[in-house]
Every structure is written in structure tokens, then in C-alpha cells.
Design a protein around this motif. Structure first.
Motif, PDB file in Angstrom:
ATOM      1  N   ARG A 104      35.651  16.032  59.654  1.00 28.60           N
ATOM      2  CA  ARG A 104      36.043  15.845  58.263  1.00 28.60           C
ATOM      3  C   ARG A 104      35.002  15.091  57.434  1.00 28.60           C
ATOM      4  O   ARG A 104      35.203  14.902  56.246  1.00 28.60           O
ATOM      5  CB  ARG A 104      37.353  15.072  58.190  1.00 28.60           C
ATOM      6  N   GLY A 105      33.941  14.637  58.017  1.00 30.36           N
ATOM      7  CA  GLY A 105      32.963  13.824  57.301  1.00 30.36           C
ATOM      8  C   GLY A 105      32.079  14.645  56.386  1.00 30.36           C
ATOM      9  O   GLY A 105      32.288  15.842  56.195  1.00 30.36           O
ATOM     10  N   PRO A 106      31.060  14.007  55.821  1.00 31.53           N
ATOM     11  CA  PRO A 106      30.140  14.719  54.937  1.00 31.53           C
ATOM     12  C   PRO A 106      29.404  15.819  55.689  1.00 31.53           C
ATOM     13  O   PRO A 106      29.152  15.711  56.896  1.00 31.53           O
ATOM     14  CB  PRO A 106      29.177  13.628  54.464  1.00 31.53           C
ATOM     15  N   GLU A 107      29.066  16.891  54.986  1.00 26.52           N
ATOM     16  CA  GLU A 107      28.355  18.019  55.600  1.00 26.52           C
ATOM     17  C   GLU A 107      26.918  17.659  55.943  1.00 26.52           C
ATOM     18  O   GLU A 107      26.386  18.109  56.945  1.00 26.52           O
ATOM     19  CB  GLU A 107      28.372  19.228  54.659  1.00 26.52           C
ATOM     20  N   GLN A 108      26.267  16.880  55.083  1.00 28.72           N
ATOM     21  CA  GLN A 108      24.868  16.516  55.308  1.00 28.72           C
ATOM     22  C   GLN A 108      24.770  15.015  55.546  1.00 28.72           C
ATOM     23  O   GLN A 108      25.189  14.214  54.700  1.00 28.72           O
ATOM     24  CB  GLN A 108      24.008  16.939  54.122  1.00 28.72           C
ATOM     25  N   PHE A 109      24.195  14.639  56.691  1.00 30.49           N
ATOM     26  CA  PHE A 109      24.133  13.225  57.066  1.00 30.49           C
ATOM     27  C   PHE A 109      23.057  13.022  58.118  1.00 30.49           C
ATOM     28  O   PHE A 109      22.636  13.963  58.805  1.00 30.49           O
ATOM     29  CB  PHE A 109      25.485  12.749  57.605  1.00 30.49           C
ATOM     30  N   LEU A 110      22.630  11.776  58.271  1.00 27.02           N
ATOM     31  CA  LEU A 110      21.773  11.340  59.361  1.00 27.02           C
ATOM     32  C   LEU A 110      22.408  10.080  59.929  1.00 27.02           C
ATOM     33  O   LEU A 110      22.690   9.133  59.186  1.00 27.02           O
ATOM     34  CB  LEU A 110      20.357  10.991  58.878  1.00 27.02           C
TER      35      LEU A 110
END
Length: 185
Positions: free
Chosen positions: A117-123
């Protein structure tokens, strides 16, 4: 003092500190108290799936299980720093860095990522980089770094091994053609 928040910090070829040689850092905060950022081009031999397992989070719902976890810097190496697209208000402990980029350090974002459910783009970075007040400015004067305004596409859409050169290209610079010797006139 001009803030370097939302800027890339590119290590010059002669920078030999093993923590920063060959790195691209993204600066999340910069003011008269100091500077904080995360290194964004050093993936660890650790995947998000393995991190979820260590944190005892069920990651079956995540489409990002094979995503790399990054070495974010030599400070707080046991803490997670999640750089992501979106709004900081969605998470418990978050800093809005730019209009569409936030840095979150709270567990709720990792729980959301594990559940898909988190953000699509992340590091996801372990550790961060920090400089005391005036320290980064001195290092910039000593030609240890180049800076350029940050861009989300380089952070989230360019392969880690190409991020440093992509950032340098914004300045029209090829770091491979630069000498390792620093010069002063």
C-alpha cells in the motif's frame, strides 16, 4: 547562504573517503544548523524482502520484494530513511523535501510497503549522511563536491549505477573525464 535542500551532491573523482567516494547524495535538509541527506547510488546486498523478514513484517502483499536497500550513509546506519514520491502528511515522521519528494523515517511506511500500500516510487536507505554547520560549505570550497538541483526522475527512474553520471550530465559534466588531482590557483 543558499539552501542546498533538494540538491544532488556529487562526489568529485579525487574524493577518497570510503564513505563517499563515487557517491551521489540527495540533500534533504540544509540550513545554518547543518546538512542531512542520503546516498542514493549504493545498493546493498539486501533486498526489501530480507529487510521485511528482519523486521518481522509480512511482505507477501508487496510487489517490491526484490527492490534493493541502499547504503544511505555512515550516520545512524541502523535506522531506515525512506525517500519517496508523494506527500509527507501521509506518514507519522516525514519531511517534505520538494513538491513531490518526501523523506520518511517512521515504521508506518515500511508496514505499508510490506502490505503493498505504500508509495509506488521509493528508495529505502539504511543510514544517512550528515554535515555540521559550515562543514559542507568548506568541502564545497575545497572542490570535494559538485551540486545541482535534484530531480525525481533521476532518483526513481534511473538505474543506481547511472544516477551519478545522469546528475553530472545536468551540468554538462562528464566525471570520467575529470582528473583525480585537485587544483587551486
Amino acid at each position: 547562504m543558499q539552501s542546498l535542500k533538494h540538491h544532488f551532491l556529487m562526489a568529485m573523482p579525487h574524493l577518497e573517503d570510503p564513505n563517499f567516494a563515487g557517491t551521489l547524495s540527495y540533500l534533504c535538509d540544509h540550513d545554518d544548523k547543518g546538512t542531512m541527506g542520503v546516498i542514493v547510488n549504493r545498493p546493498l546486498e539486501l533486498t526489501l524482502d530480507a529487510l521485511f523478514e528482519q523486521l518481522e513484517l509480512e511482505g507477501a502483499g508487496s510487489p517490491h520484494l526484490n527492490a534493493p536497500v541502499y547504503y544511505g550513509g555512515p550516520v545512524h546506519k541502523d535506522r531506515g530513511f525512506i525517500l519517496h514520491r508523494g506527500d509527507s502528511q501521509d506518514w507519522d515522521s516525514s519531511l517534505q523535501v520538494a513538491d513531490d519528494i518526501a523523506l520518511t523515517t517512521s515504521m508506518d511506511i515500511l508496514e505499508a510497503l510490506a502490505a503493498g500500500r505504500g508509495p509506488e516510487q521509493f528508495l529505502v536507505c539504511l543510514g544517512c549522511a550528515g554535515w555540521e554547520s559550515g562543514q559542507l560549505e568548506t568541502e564545497l570550497k575545497d572542490n570535494a563536491w559538485l551540486t545541482v538541483e535534484g530531480r525525481a526522475d533521476i532518483l526513481f527512474e534511473v538505474a543506481p549505477e547511472q544516477r551519478l553520471s545522469a546528475s553530472a550530465n545536468l551540468l554538462g559534466v562528464d566525471l570520467n573525464l575529470m582528473t583525480r588531482e585537485a587544483g587551486h590557483s
